[in-house]
Design a protein around this motif. Structure first.
Motif, mmCIF file in Angstrom:
data_model
loop_
_atom_site.group_PDB
_atom_site.id
_atom_site.type_symbol
_atom_site.label_atom_id
_atom_site.label_comp_id
_atom_site.label_asym_id
_atom_site.label_seq_id
_atom_site.Cartn_x
_atom_site.Cartn_y
_atom_site.Cartn_z
ATOM 1 N N MET A 1 -22.610 18.116 48.456
ATOM 2 C CA MET A 1 -22.404 19.528 48.805
ATOM 3 C C MET A 1 -20.913 19.801 48.990
ATOM 4 O O MET A 1 -20.198 18.995 49.580
ATOM 5 N N SER A 2 -20.479 20.932 48.504
ATOM 6 C CA SER A 2 -19.080 21.301 48.649
ATOM 7 C C SER A 2 -18.902 22.745 48.223
ATOM 8 O O SER A 2 -19.761 23.339 47.579
ATOM 9 N N THR A 226 -12.026 21.776 45.053
ATOM 10 C CA THR A 226 -13.207 21.377 45.810
ATOM 11 C C THR A 226 -12.845 21.251 47.285
ATOM 12 O O THR A 226 -11.885 20.560 47.638
ATOM 13 N N ASP A 228 -14.481 19.926 50.647
ATOM 14 C CA ASP A 228 -15.580 19.062 51.079
ATOM 15 C C ASP A 228 -16.196 19.616 52.364
ATOM 16 O O ASP A 228 -15.632 19.489 53.448
ATOM 17 N N LYS A 229 -17.356 20.270 52.224
ATOM 18 C CA LYS A 229 -18.044 20.886 53.350
ATOM 19 C C LYS A 229 -19.550 20.665 53.216
ATOM 20 O O LYS A 229 -20.053 20.386 52.130
ATOM 21 N N LEU A 230 -20.262 20.830 54.339
ATOM 22 C CA LEU A 230 -21.715 20.701 54.323
ATOM 23 C C LEU A 230 -22.369 22.011 53.899
ATOM 24 O O LEU A 230 -23.248 22.537 54.582
ATOM 25 N N LEU A 231 -21.921 22.555 52.816
ATOM 26 C CA LEU A 231 -22.532 23.737 52.223
ATOM 27 C C LEU A 231 -22.170 23.745 50.748
ATOM 28 O O LEU A 231 -21.199 23.120 50.327
ATOM 29 N N ALA A 232 -22.981 24.438 49.980
ATOM 30 C CA ALA A 232 -22.712 24.554 48.550
ATOM 31 C C ALA A 232 -22.380 25.998 48.231
ATOM 32 O O ALA A 232 -23.083 26.921 48.658
ATOM 33 N N ARG A 234 -19.742 28.700 45.392
ATOM 34 C CA ARG A 234 -18.761 28.834 44.321
ATOM 35 C C ARG A 234 -18.009 30.143 44.493
ATOM 36 O O ARG A 234 -18.558 31.133 44.983
ATOM 37 N N GLU A 281 -20.075 13.095 51.775
ATOM 38 C CA GLU A 281 -20.917 12.117 51.079
ATOM 39 C C GLU A 281 -20.876 10.764 51.780
ATOM 40 O O GLU A 281 -21.914 10.116 51.979
ATOM 41 N N THR A 284 -22.869 10.920 55.013
ATOM 42 C CA THR A 284 -24.308 10.870 54.729
ATOM 43 C C THR A 284 -24.750 9.442 54.424
ATOM 44 O O THR A 284 -25.788 8.980 54.915
#
Length: 367
Positions: A1-2, A226, A228-232, A234, A281, A284
């Protein structure tokens, strides 16, 4: 997720690093309302809260949903101006003038973003134009409590009056505590922005973004940034600018403004995370690896002293190949270290990495 930002064709002159006094004020309100997000600022938050005038504290409680979870885009009005190429004002007064340039529709959308879950990345009729959306907004606000319902109702009935109320609130916060904060941190943020702009000019966007955070990177081949976060999500800069706003109060938050029709903006803390902070990642992988019952038993041994695969197999009553598979998972997650001693290969838990998991988890979910 990012979070991914398409910056294809974006020239360096349309990337701006600049501090924002209004954004920093919004972050200070966030810290005051939820100091647990910022343990290092608890003392400051307690002293400021204790000294607040009762009337000001009451008014802040009426609208704290604008900054409690994270701060609303109302604190980045420059991003909503036509053309998507404006920059933050140098003073709080200049930024309030930028806020006045937003349409009533824009102001209502950003003010109700958290209460009413209005669409963020798509263009839809808002509650000022759509009776259905208005009813839904009031219903959702009511579910959050009477205070938020009253605020939403006032806002929908008379946006200019609420804007005037908000302007006065910001002015009183400045007088009560923020002017002192800005006198102290403003020069630091301006220096950081100058440093990043110079790095952008000399070394390019990839290096400038790498200096912002280890959680931000640019793939120069695809033109995608990019985060790097705990969400997706764009976003694309399109014909607009990419704005990067430093904050001295924001760690661990790394926030991306990607509202439809607004300039893409990244607000980043100038205090860097601890060296070796894992990506989402990696975090996780580590938590998943440690959660398995067999690997937890392995860790009980590995935390005490180095062991060979055969020793672990004997201790757990399993075969060496079975133990090797579990050790492989732990090693890939980066929670054990392996060393050779003569003919023997020994494994041991990386206690420093495992001890940081709690802090890494909090920073990861709050980023």
């Amino acid at each position: 997720m990012s979070m991914r930002i398409d910056v294809t064709g974006l020239p360096p002159e349309r990337v701006t690093f600049a501090p924002s006094p209004l954004a920093e004020l919004g972050m200070s309100l966030h810290v005051l309302s939820d100091p647990d997000h910022h343990p290092g600022l608890r003392g400051w938050a307690a002293s400021v809260s204790a000294a607040l005038d009762r009337d000001l504290a009451d008014r802040l409680s009426q609208a704290d949903f604008l900054w409690r979870t994270t701060f609303s885009d109302v604190f980045a009005p420059f991003a909503g101006l036509p053309g998507r190429r404006a920059v933050p004002g140098e003073t709080l007064a200049e930024e309030m003038e930028l806020l006045d340039k937003l349409s009533d529709e824009q102001f209502v959308h950003v003010a109700l973003e958290f209460t009413c879950r209005l669409d963020y990345d798509m263009l839809h009729p808002g509650p000022l134009d759509s009776p259905e959306m208005r009813a839904r907004s009031l219903e959702l606000a009511a579910a959050r409590g009477s205070v938020q319902e009253a605020f939403a109702r006032r806002l929908l009935e008379d946006p200019p009056a609420v804007r005037a109320w908000f302007r006065e609130l910001i002015r009183d916060c400045d007088e009560a505590f923020f002017a002192d904060i800005w006198d102290r941190v403003g020069p630091q943020l301006a220096a950081d922005a100058r440093e990043k702009n110079e790095l952008l000019r000399r070394r390019g966007l990839a290096r400038a973004l790498a200096a912002v955070s280890t959680a931000v990177s640019l793939d120069e081949r695809t033109g995608v940034v990019t985060v790097d976060k705990l969400l997706a999500g764009r976003a694309t800069t399109g014909e607009g600018n990419l704005a990067l706003v430093p904050t001295s109060l924001g760690r661990p938050h790394l926030m991306v403004l990607s509202r439809y029709g607004w300039q893409v903006t990244l607000t980043y803390p100038v205090t860097a995370p601890a060296p070796g902070s894992p990506t989402v990642e990696q975090l996780t992988l580590r938590m998943t690896a440690l959660a398995h019952p067999v690997r937890m038993k392995l860790c009980r041994h590995l935390a005490r002293t180095p062991h060979t695969t055969s020793e672990l197999a004997q201790a757990l009553g399993m075969t060496p190949p079975e133990i090797s598979r579990h050790l492989g998972v732990l090693k890939k997650a980066g929670v054990i270290v392996t060393r050779r001693h003569g003919r023997y290969v020994q494994h041991q838990m990386d206690l420093t990495t495992v001890a940081r998991l709690g802090t890494d988890f909090i920073e990861g979910v709050l980023r």
